[in-house]
Design a protein around this motif. Structure first.
Motif, PDB file in Angstrom:
ATOM      1  N   ALA A 222       0.839  -1.198   0.000  1.00  0.00           N
ATOM      2  CA  ALA A 222       0.000   0.000   0.000  1.00  0.00           C
ATOM      3  C   ALA A 222       0.873   1.245   0.000  1.00  0.00           C
ATOM      4  CB  ALA A 222      -0.915  -0.003   1.221  1.00  0.00           C
ATOM      5  N   GLU A 223       0.439   2.250  -0.739  1.00  0.00           N
ATOM      6  CA  GLU A 223       1.122   3.541  -0.763  1.00  0.00           C
ATOM      7  C   GLU A 223       0.401   4.482   0.190  1.00  0.00           C
ATOM      8  OE1 GLU A 223       1.109   4.779  -4.807  1.00  0.00           O
ATOM      9  OE2 GLU A 223       2.660   3.346  -5.418  1.00  0.00           O
ATOM     10  N   VAL A 224       1.106   4.892   1.224  1.00  0.00           N
ATOM     11  CA  VAL A 224       0.510   5.710   2.287  1.00  0.00           C
ATOM     12  C   VAL A 224       1.258   7.037   2.371  1.00  0.00           C
ATOM     13  CG1 VAL A 224      -0.008   5.844   4.756  1.00  0.00           C
ATOM     14  CG2 VAL A 224      -0.176   3.658   3.559  1.00  0.00           C
ATOM     15  N   ILE A 225       0.495   8.115   2.521  1.00  0.00           N
ATOM     16  CA  ILE A 225       1.102   9.440   2.663  1.00  0.00           C
ATOM     17  C   ILE A 225       1.939   9.477   3.942  1.00  0.00           C
ATOM     18  CG2 ILE A 225       0.605  11.910   2.876  1.00  0.00           C
ATOM     19  CD1 ILE A 225      -2.019  11.406   1.446  1.00  0.00           C
ATOM     20  N   SER A 226       3.068  10.142   3.856  1.00  0.00           N
ATOM     21  CA  SER A 226       4.006  10.155   4.990  1.00  0.00           C
ATOM     22  C   SER A 226       3.376  10.738   6.250  1.00  0.00           C
ATOM     23  CB  SER A 226       5.263  10.942   4.614  1.00  0.00           C
ATOM     24  OG  SER A 226       4.916  12.260   4.199  1.00  0.00           O
ATOM     25  N   SER A 227       2.458  11.684   6.109  1.00  0.00           N
ATOM     26  CA  SER A 227       1.837  12.288   7.288  1.00  0.00           C
ATOM     27  C   SER A 227       0.900  11.329   8.008  1.00  0.00           C
ATOM     28  CB  SER A 227       1.059  13.544   6.871  1.00  0.00           C
ATOM     29  OG  SER A 227       0.043  13.212   5.927  1.00  0.00           O
ATOM     30  N   GLU A 228       0.493  10.237   7.371  1.00  0.00           N
ATOM     31  CA  GLU A 228      -0.432   9.281   7.978  1.00  0.00           C
ATOM     32  C   GLU A 228       0.266   8.026   8.494  1.00  0.00           C
ATOM     33  OE1 GLU A 228      -3.297   8.493   4.952  1.00  0.00           O
ATOM     34  OE2 GLU A 228      -4.413  10.353   5.296  1.00  0.00           O
ATOM     35  N   LEU A 229       1.573   7.937   8.291  1.00  0.00           N
ATOM     36  CA  LEU A 229       2.292   6.727   8.718  1.00  0.00           C
ATOM     37  C   LEU A 229       2.231   6.525  10.223  1.00  0.00           C
ATOM     38  CD1 LEU A 229       5.515   6.635   6.513  1.00  0.00           C
ATOM     39  CD2 LEU A 229       3.557   5.098   6.436  1.00  0.00           C
ATOM     40  N   GLY A 230       2.161   7.628  10.982  1.00  0.00           N
ATOM     41  CA  GLY A 230       2.142   7.516  12.432  1.00  0.00           C
ATOM     42  C   GLY A 230       0.929   6.788  12.971  1.00  0.00           C
ATOM     43  N   GLN A 231      -0.134   6.655  12.168  1.00  0.00           N
ATOM     44  CA  GLN A 231      -1.340   5.968  12.620  1.00  0.00           C
ATOM     45  C   GLN A 231      -1.248   4.458  12.450  1.00  0.00           C
ATOM     46  OE1 GLN A 231      -5.047   7.910  11.249  1.00  0.00           O
ATOM     47  NE2 GLN A 231      -3.750   9.466  10.285  1.00  0.00           N
ATOM     48  N   LEU A 232      -0.227   4.005  11.743  1.00  0.00           N
ATOM     49  CA  LEU A 232      -0.091   2.570  11.466  1.00  0.00           C
ATOM     50  C   LEU A 232       1.029   1.973  12.293  1.00  0.00           C
ATOM     51  CD1 LEU A 232      -0.408   2.603   7.565  1.00  0.00           C
ATOM     52  CD2 LEU A 232      -2.188   2.125   9.245  1.00  0.00           C
ATOM     53  N   LYS A 233       0.904   0.680  12.569  1.00  0.00           N
ATOM     54  CA  LYS A 233       1.935  -0.066  13.259  1.00  0.00           C
ATOM     55  C   LYS A 233       1.860  -1.533  12.834  1.00  0.00           C
ATOM     56  CE  LYS A 233      -0.974  -0.817  17.328  1.00  0.00           C
ATOM     57  NZ  LYS A 233      -1.095  -0.640  18.799  1.00  0.00           N
ATOM     58  N   THR A 234       2.884  -2.279  13.152  1.00  0.00           N
ATOM     59  CA  THR A 234       2.914  -3.697  12.808  1.00  0.00           C
ATOM     60  C   THR A 234       1.758  -4.432  13.493  1.00  0.00           C
ATOM     61  OG1 THR A 234       5.313  -3.624  12.578  1.00  0.00           O
ATOM     62  CG2 THR A 234       4.302  -5.792  12.828  1.00  0.00           C
ATOM     63  N   GLY A 235       1.030  -5.222  12.710  1.00  0.00           N
ATOM     64  CA  GLY A 235      -0.105  -5.967  13.242  1.00  0.00           C
ATOM     65  C   GLY A 235      -1.443  -5.305  13.001  1.00  0.00           C
ATOM     66  N   THR A 236      -1.468  -4.077  12.467  1.00  0.00           N
ATOM     67  CA  THR A 236      -2.741  -3.401  12.185  1.00  0.00           C
ATOM     68  C   THR A 236      -3.524  -4.189  11.134  1.00  0.00           C
ATOM     69  OG1 THR A 236      -1.788  -1.242  12.678  1.00  0.00           O
ATOM     70  CG2 THR A 236      -3.795  -1.276  11.355  1.00  0.00           C
ATOM     71  N   SER A 237      -4.806  -4.417  11.404  1.00  0.00           N
ATOM     72  CA  SER A 237      -5.647  -5.167  10.474  1.00  0.00           C
ATOM     73  C   SER A 237      -6.054  -4.295   9.299  1.00  0.00           C
ATOM     74  CB  SER A 237      -6.900  -5.693  11.180  1.00  0.00           C
ATOM     75  OG  SER A 237      -6.545  -6.576  12.230  1.00  0.00           O
ATOM     76  N   ALA A 238      -6.299  -4.958   8.163  1.00  0.00           N
ATOM     77  CA  ALA A 238      -6.710  -4.251   6.953  1.00  0.00           C
ATOM     78  C   ALA A 238      -7.674  -5.132   6.175  1.00  0.00           C
ATOM     79  CB  ALA A 238      -5.506  -3.881   6.095  1.00  0.00           C
ATOM     80  N   LEU A 239      -8.549  -4.482   5.438  1.00  0.00           N
ATOM     81  CA  LEU A 239      -9.478  -5.173   4.542  1.00  0.00           C
ATOM     82  C   LEU A 239      -9.194  -4.683   3.134  1.00  0.00           C
ATOM     83  CD1 LEU A 239     -11.887  -7.099   4.219  1.00  0.00           C
ATOM     84  CD2 LEU A 239     -13.393  -5.119   4.457  1.00  0.00           C
ATOM     85  N   ILE A 240      -8.768  -5.619   2.257  1.00  0.00           N
ATOM     86  CA  ILE A 240      -8.338  -5.255   0.909  1.00  0.00           C
ATOM     87  C   ILE A 240      -9.412  -5.661  -0.088  1.00  0.00           C
ATOM     88  CG2 ILE A 240      -6.647  -5.754  -0.907  1.00  0.00           C
ATOM     89  CD1 ILE A 240      -5.698  -6.038   2.763  1.00  0.00           C
ATOM     90  N   THR A 241      -9.746  -4.750  -0.986  1.00  0.00           N
ATOM     91  CA  THR A 241     -10.708  -5.007  -2.050  1.00  0.00           C
ATOM     92  C   THR A 241      -9.965  -4.974  -3.379  1.00  0.00           C
ATOM     93  OG1 THR A 241     -12.472  -3.944  -0.771  1.00  0.00           O
ATOM     94  CG2 THR A 241     -12.871  -4.289  -3.119  1.00  0.00           C
ATOM     95  N   ALA A 242      -9.939  -6.114  -4.070  1.00  0.00           N
ATOM     96  CA  ALA A 242      -9.207  -6.216  -5.330  1.00  0.00           C
ATOM     97  C   ALA A 242     -10.011  -5.591  -6.466  1.00  0.00           C
ATOM     98  CB  ALA A 242      -8.900  -7.681  -5.641  1.00  0.00           C
ATOM     99  N   ALA A 243      -9.369  -5.483  -7.630  1.00  0.00           N
ATOM    100  CA  ALA A 243     -10.015  -4.871  -8.786  1.00  0.00           C
ATOM    101  C   ALA A 243     -11.229  -5.662  -9.252  1.00  0.00           C
ATOM    102  CB  ALA A 243      -9.007  -4.729  -9.927  1.00  0.00           C
ATOM    103  N   ASN A 244     -11.255  -6.975  -8.963  1.00  0.00           N
ATOM    104  CA  ASN A 244     -12.411  -7.785  -9.370  1.00  0.00           C
ATOM    105  C   ASN A 244     -13.530  -7.766  -8.333  1.00  0.00           C
ATOM    106  OD1 ASN A 244     -11.247  -9.294  -7.354  1.00  0.00           O
ATOM    107  ND2 ASN A 244     -10.861 -11.099  -8.605  1.00  0.00           N
ATOM    108  N   GLY A 245     -13.381  -6.964  -7.285  1.00  0.00           N
ATOM    109  CA  GLY A 245     -14.449  -6.799  -6.306  1.00  0.00           C
ATOM    110  C   GLY A 245     -14.376  -7.720  -5.109  1.00  0.00           C
TER     111      GLY A 245
END
Length: 398
Positions: A222-245
């Motif tokens: 994922a490409e994340v803006i540098s100003s928002e990196l502080g909100q993330l840490k190792t182990g943070t959960s994510a939900l990914i939606t691919a191009a096929n839905g």
């Protein structure tokens, strides 16, 4: 005289009837006007109402990126100048560590192994003979039957024969390694992602034959803006939606230690949940959008039907004390099921129009009703009962 009296009577009766008609029309008009004044203007629509409620909503951070292989292993040829005789796998096949992927011609290598084994046997025989001679020379060393030079020559011959035997053993080991290299083996569990091997080709050492996605693991970069990196840490959960839905869950494995100086973006590596390779909804190379889950926060929410979209803006209709509605511009936020967060624009104690809001205009007069309960699937016939007095007009929402 009689005829004149009849005519006069007819005219008098007609005049009385006309006068009675005028009086009736005037009285009817006054009665309708009075009734209209008593009832007042009619409501434009019957609606239900609702009040904003507090709810705990998840906080998300959205980013875009590409799905790639966690690690790719290149499987190449270790043999030089041998012909490929068999290719056993293709792109997309799941393989295990040590599985045979392809084989080379082994006739010439087997001949070299046999030759090296024969040379080793000869060297070992010479080494054994030299050892016996050296042992006899050592026993005669104190008797003076042999000169010191002869004794040293026997001892040197023993060492030379022993070294030749070791060299022959090493040559045999090399040929056996070449024999084992005629089989191309999988270096790890995974999925074949590319194949360059062709039956009949004569390849040189180091030629790439296959590419392997190690352990079948995929990751989302994922490409994340540098100003928002502080909100993330190792182990943070994510939900990914691919191009096929399709959607897949993941967790942050690593955050890049550097930020791109061109676009001020940093890469965040998210491990995706493993899935069966043949049914994987997400594949390497896909573009994907994801949301990082950053926790929960309290928010003011309203049902989705309360919000009306007009001219690109969001509005709600607030009930006033005179049964008329006021149109309020609001700023919507997060969505949870059928409820939407209201960031600003509505007091928390306001009474809002729910069903029917899309048909109203600012200042409309409405009638508030309670929402009718859903009818049973197979209602039993029963005697009609008089309607029960309605509960409070406002529909409670908790």
């Amino acid at each position: 005289m009689k005829r004149f009296n009849k005519k006069t009577i007819v005219i008098a009766v007609a005049a009385v009837l006309v006068l009675a008609g005028i009086v009736f029309a005037v009285s009817s008009g006054k009665s309708d006007a009075k009734k209209k004044d008593e009832t007042g203007p009619k409501p434009a629509l019957a609606v239900t109402t609702v009040q904003p409620s507090q709810a705990s909503l998840p906080i998300y951070m959205t980013a875009n990126g590409t799905v790639t292989a966690w690690q790719e292993a290149i499987i190449g040829s270790e043999s030089n100048g041998l012909q490929l005789t068999e290719v056993r796998v293709n792109v997309g096949d799941v393989v295990k560590r040590g599985q045979v992927l392809a084989t080379f011609s082994i006739a010439s290598v087997r001949a070299d192994v046999a030759q090296a084994r024969a040379s080793l046997m000869e060297a070992e025989a010479n080494a054994a003979d030299a050892k016996n001679n050296a042992e006899r020379a050592r026993t005669l060393e104190t008797t003076g039957a042999l000169s010191t030079q002869q004794i040293n020559q026997y001892l040197t011959t023993e060492q030379t024969a022993k070294a030749k035997a070791e060299a022959a053993k090493a040559v045999l080991a090399v040929q056996e390694v070449r024999l084992s290299q005629t089989q191309v083996l999988a270096s790890d569990d995974g999925v074949i992602s590319a194949r360059n091997a062709t039956v009949g080709a004569v390849v040189s050492a180091g030629t790439e034959l296959f590419r392997l996605i190690r352990q079948g693991r995929l990751e989302w970069r994922a490409e994340v803006i540098s100003s928002e990196l502080g909100q993330l840490k190792t182990g943070t959960s994510a939900l990914i939606t691919a191009a096929n839905g399709t959607q897949v869950k993941g967790k942050v494995r690593m955050i890049a230690p550097t930020v791109d100086a061109q676009n001020r973006m940093a890469l965040v590596y998210v491990d995706l949940a493993p899935v069966a390779p043949n049914t994987a909804p997400v594949r390497a190379g896909m573009f994907a959008t994801g949301q990082f889950e950053l926790g929960n926060s309290n928010a003011v929410t309203v049902p989705q039907q309360t919000i009306v979209i007009r001219d690109g803006f969001s509005y709600v209709f607030r009930m006033n004390a005179d049964s008329r509605v006021s149109q309020l511009k609001v700023q919507p936020g997060r969505r949870l099921a059928d409820r939407i967060e209201i960031i600003s624009g509505v007091p928390t104690d306001a009474v809002l129009v729910a069903n029917g809001a899309g048909f109203l205009n600012d200042g409309d007069l409405v009638k508030v009703v309670t929402e009718a309960p859903p009818a049973a699937a197979n209602p039993e016939p029963k005697a009609a009962t008089p309607p029960v007095d309605a509960a409070p007009a406002t529909k409670a929402t908790k």
